[in-house]
Design a protein around this motif. Structure first.
Motif, PDB file in Angstrom:
ATOM      1  N   PHE A   1     -10.820 -70.418 -20.425  1.00  0.00           N
ATOM      2  CA  PHE A   1     -11.444 -69.623 -19.707  1.00  0.00           C
ATOM      3  C   PHE A   1     -12.321 -70.353 -18.513  1.00  0.00           C
ATOM      4  O   PHE A   1     -12.194 -69.925 -17.455  1.00  0.00           O
ATOM      5  N   ARG A   2     -12.675 -71.519 -18.692  1.00  0.00           N
ATOM      6  CA  ARG A   2     -12.938 -72.478 -17.619  1.00  0.00           C
ATOM      7  C   ARG A   2     -11.879 -72.904 -16.832  1.00  0.00           C
ATOM      8  O   ARG A   2     -12.077 -73.065 -15.426  1.00  0.00           O
ATOM      9  N   LEU A   3     -10.728 -73.302 -17.415  1.00  0.00           N
ATOM     10  CA  LEU A   3      -9.450 -73.557 -16.671  1.00  0.00           C
ATOM     11  C   LEU A   3      -9.310 -72.423 -15.519  1.00  0.00           C
ATOM     12  O   LEU A   3      -8.953 -72.625 -14.360  1.00  0.00           O
TER      13      LEU A   3
ATOM     14  N   ASP B   1     -21.251 -64.059 -32.367  1.00  0.00           N
ATOM     15  CA  ASP B   1     -22.302 -64.256 -31.555  1.00  0.00           C
ATOM     16  C   ASP B   1     -21.788 -65.544 -30.857  1.00  0.00           C
ATOM     17  O   ASP B   1     -22.245 -65.822 -29.720  1.00  0.00           O
ATOM     18  N   SER B   2     -20.908 -66.480 -31.367  1.00  0.00           N
ATOM     19  CA  SER B   2     -20.601 -67.681 -30.723  1.00  0.00           C
ATOM     20  C   SER B   2     -19.647 -67.323 -29.486  1.00  0.00           C
ATOM     21  O   SER B   2     -20.050 -68.114 -28.284  1.00  0.00           O
ATOM     22  N   VAL B   3     -18.725 -66.376 -29.367  1.00  0.00           N
ATOM     23  CA  VAL B   3     -18.222 -65.806 -28.462  1.00  0.00           C
ATOM     24  C   VAL B   3     -19.074 -65.372 -27.375  1.00  0.00           C
ATOM     25  O   VAL B   3     -19.010 -65.487 -25.974  1.00  0.00           O
ATOM     26  N   LEU B   4     -19.840 -64.401 -27.680  1.00  0.00           N
ATOM     27  CA  LEU B   4     -20.893 -63.758 -26.736  1.00  0.00           C
ATOM     28  C   LEU B   4     -21.839 -64.868 -26.168  1.00  0.00           C
ATOM     29  O   LEU B   4     -22.031 -64.718 -24.777  1.00  0.00           O
TER      30      LEU B   4
ATOM     31  N   ALA C   1     -22.930 -67.917 -21.016  1.00  0.00           N
ATOM     32  CA  ALA C   1     -23.053 -68.909 -20.194  1.00  0.00           C
ATOM     33  C   ALA C   1     -22.249 -69.027 -19.051  1.00  0.00           C
ATOM     34  O   ALA C   1     -22.519 -69.417 -17.795  1.00  0.00           O
ATOM     35  N   LEU C   2     -20.835 -68.341 -19.173  1.00  0.00           N
ATOM     36  CA  LEU C   2     -19.902 -68.401 -18.087  1.00  0.00           C
ATOM     37  C   LEU C   2     -20.500 -67.369 -17.095  1.00  0.00           C
ATOM     38  O   LEU C   2     -20.243 -67.706 -15.756  1.00  0.00           O
ATOM     39  N   ALA C   3     -21.140 -66.286 -17.521  1.00  0.00           N
ATOM     40  CA  ALA C   3     -21.463 -65.222 -16.463  1.00  0.00           C
ATOM     41  C   ALA C   3     -22.690 -65.805 -15.632  1.00  0.00           C
ATOM     42  O   ALA C   3     -23.119 -65.016 -14.675  1.00  0.00           O
ATOM     43  N   GLN C   4     -23.400 -66.978 -15.781  1.00  0.00           N
ATOM     44  CA  GLN C   4     -24.550 -67.500 -15.023  1.00  0.00           C
ATOM     45  C   GLN C   4     -23.963 -67.759 -13.832  1.00  0.00           C
ATOM     46  O   GLN C   4     -24.687 -67.692 -12.708  1.00  0.00           O
TER      47      GLN C   4
ATOM     48  N   ARG D   1     -25.085 -56.193 -24.865  1.00  0.00           N
ATOM     49  CA  ARG D   1     -25.729 -55.758 -23.597  1.00  0.00           C
ATOM     50  C   ARG D   1     -26.845 -56.741 -23.280  1.00  0.00           C
ATOM     51  O   ARG D   1     -27.269 -57.633 -24.349  1.00  0.00           O
ATOM     52  N   GLY D   2     -27.189 -56.914 -22.085  1.00  0.00           N
ATOM     53  CA  GLY D   2     -28.188 -57.778 -21.861  1.00  0.00           C
ATOM     54  C   GLY D   2     -27.980 -59.320 -21.714  1.00  0.00           C
ATOM     55  O   GLY D   2     -28.924 -60.341 -21.320  1.00  0.00           O
ATOM     56  N   ARG D   3     -26.649 -59.593 -21.703  1.00  0.00           N
ATOM     57  CA  ARG D   3     -26.274 -60.910 -21.740  1.00  0.00           C
ATOM     58  C   ARG D   3     -25.656 -61.275 -20.262  1.00  0.00           C
ATOM     59  O   ARG D   3     -25.343 -62.553 -20.111  1.00  0.00           O
ATOM     60  N   GLY D   4     -25.886 -60.619 -19.350  1.00  0.00           N
ATOM     61  CA  GLY D   4     -25.507 -61.011 -17.921  1.00  0.00           C
ATOM     62  C   GLY D   4     -23.907 -60.708 -17.536  1.00  0.00           C
ATOM     63  O   GLY D   4     -23.528 -60.953 -16.518  1.00  0.00           O
ATOM     64  N   PHE D   5     -23.146 -60.195 -18.513  1.00  0.00           N
ATOM     65  CA  PHE D   5     -21.714 -59.688 -18.267  1.00  0.00           C
ATOM     66  C   PHE D   5     -21.578 -58.310 -18.332  1.00  0.00           C
ATOM     67  O   PHE D   5     -22.531 -57.708 -19.200  1.00  0.00           O
ATOM     68  N   GLU D   6     -20.299 -57.802 -17.874  1.00  0.00           N
ATOM     69  CA  GLU D   6     -20.230 -56.389 -17.853  1.00  0.00           C
ATOM     70  C   GLU D   6     -19.553 -56.102 -19.265  1.00  0.00           C
ATOM     71  O   GLU D   6     -18.649 -56.745 -19.862  1.00  0.00           O
TER      72      GLU D   6
END
Length: 359
Positions: free
Chosen positions: A118-120, A142-145, A150-153, A191-196
């Motif tokens: 994903f970071r690549l 939860d580890s994936v979420l 973190a990426l959605a920041q 929900r509520g984690r910053g991503f759609e």
């Protein structure tokens, strides 16, 4: 996650649109055309490899859903470069791109490997503004979420769930090998984690009545998704469903019925929900039926005309309120142990190719 009460998510009404269309929503957000670039990262699915089932979904043949699977798997970086170049040849003005991890289950791999790929993708080209990640509701521990949070920041991230229907008989018919309870658990932890959060829904599943499809519409609204993709059921060669269609055991929904069903469905959704897709199709060489789904522009005009004839729009029949995280606190992670064993470990999938080396 975008605030569901944001005026921007209701701007479509002032633009004279019948529903909150995805393309227009992206243009408002980014100031220009945003195009998706499909990526095949070589992942499989837990209902293919035996973690929960074998055989995969009965409608699924990834050759027809992803151009990259119709040729030898290319490196992720090569797919991104080729995809961006292809889009730029088609459109003169493109403001940015979303790296779309589309075929198979794109959260079904060791989480450290998911982070690497994903970071690549996000770092590969400066024009890439975010990620869209297709997955199943039983494959987001939860580890994936936490990774996506973190990426959605710093980037636009959309997690697309293959909900398909809320009704278990339909899920069983498709060989999804998960329950609707997995979907409820996944969205309430997302929900509520910053991503759609986006729901994929299939209309026209054998045995589902119009009333059942409307129940699914109400459930999508209740669960608080940010976006939705609607697909008509269609059959492609090389799938288990193809045999049923050829034999006459399964028939496809007619075009007129589908148009009315889509409008009925969208009228029940909150007006803030983004509509990312209103139909599905496949390359003609693979498609068995229905042939009408190949005429996407015609279908879109008919759906818009149906709204105009009714003098309605998305949300006309919506009477609920969007839930918040406080309404349904995050539950305990119910990811199946056999799936978690493939994700919450350190390791690599040998099929995945990244920047010149196999990992």
């Amino acid at each position: 996650m975008t605030n569901p009460e944001s005026d921007d998510r209701l701007a479509w009404k002032g633009e004279g649109l019948p529903f909150n269309a995805f393309g227009a929503s992206l243009r408002r957000r980014f100031g220009g055309r945003i195009q998706r670039v499909s990526i095949d990262a070589g992942f499989t699915c837990p209902n293919v490899d035996g973690a929960v089932a074998r055989g995969g979904c009965n409608f699924c043949d990834n050759r027809s859903f992803s151009p990259s699977r119709r040729v030898r798997l290319k490196r992720v970086s090569e797919q991104l470069t080729a995809g961006i170049e292809s889009v730029r040849r088609r459109y003169k003005q493109v403001a940015g791109f979303l790296a779309y991890f589309q075929p198979a289950t794109n959260t079904y791999a060791p989480v450290d490997q998911l982070e690497e790929v994903f970071r690549l993708a996000l770092a590969q080209h400066p024009e890439i503004v975010g990620l869209a990640i297709g997955t199943r509701p039983d494959c987001v521990p939860d580890s994936v979420l936490e990774l996506l949070e973190a990426l959605a920041q710093d980037h636009d991230v959309s997690l697309e769930f293959g909900m398909q229907t809320m009704h278990q008989p339909g899920l069983d018919w498709m060989n999804r090998a998960h329950t609707h309870e997995h979907m409820i658990n996944a969205i309430d932890r997302s929900r509520g984690r910053g991503f759609e959060c986006c729901a994929h829904i299939i209309l026209g599943i054998p045995g589902e009545t119009h009333a059942m499809m409307m129940q699914t519409a109400d459930e999508v609204a209740r669960l608080g998704f940010d976006a939705i993709k609607l697909h008509n059921l269609y059959a492609v060669e090389g799938t288990p469903m193809a045999r049923d269609v050829h034999s006459g055991a399964v028939t496809m929904m007619g075009q007129r019925e589908y148009v009315r069903t889509v409008v009925d469905f969208l009228q029940r959704l909150p007006p803030t929900m983004v509509v990312e897709r209103i139909s599905g199709d496949a390359p003609p060489k693979y498609l068995i039926a229905p042939q009408w789904c190949l005429k996407k522009s015609v279908l879109k005009r008919e759906i818009e005309q149906e709204f105009a004839d009714r003098e309605t729009c998305q949300g006309s029949d919506y009477r609920g309120t969007l839930p918040t995280v406080d309404d349904r606190p995050r539950p305990i992670d119910n990811t199946p142990a056999t799936i978690r064993a493939q994700i919450d470990v350190r390791g690599r999938l040998p099929v995945l190719k990244i920047e010149g080396h196999t990992v």
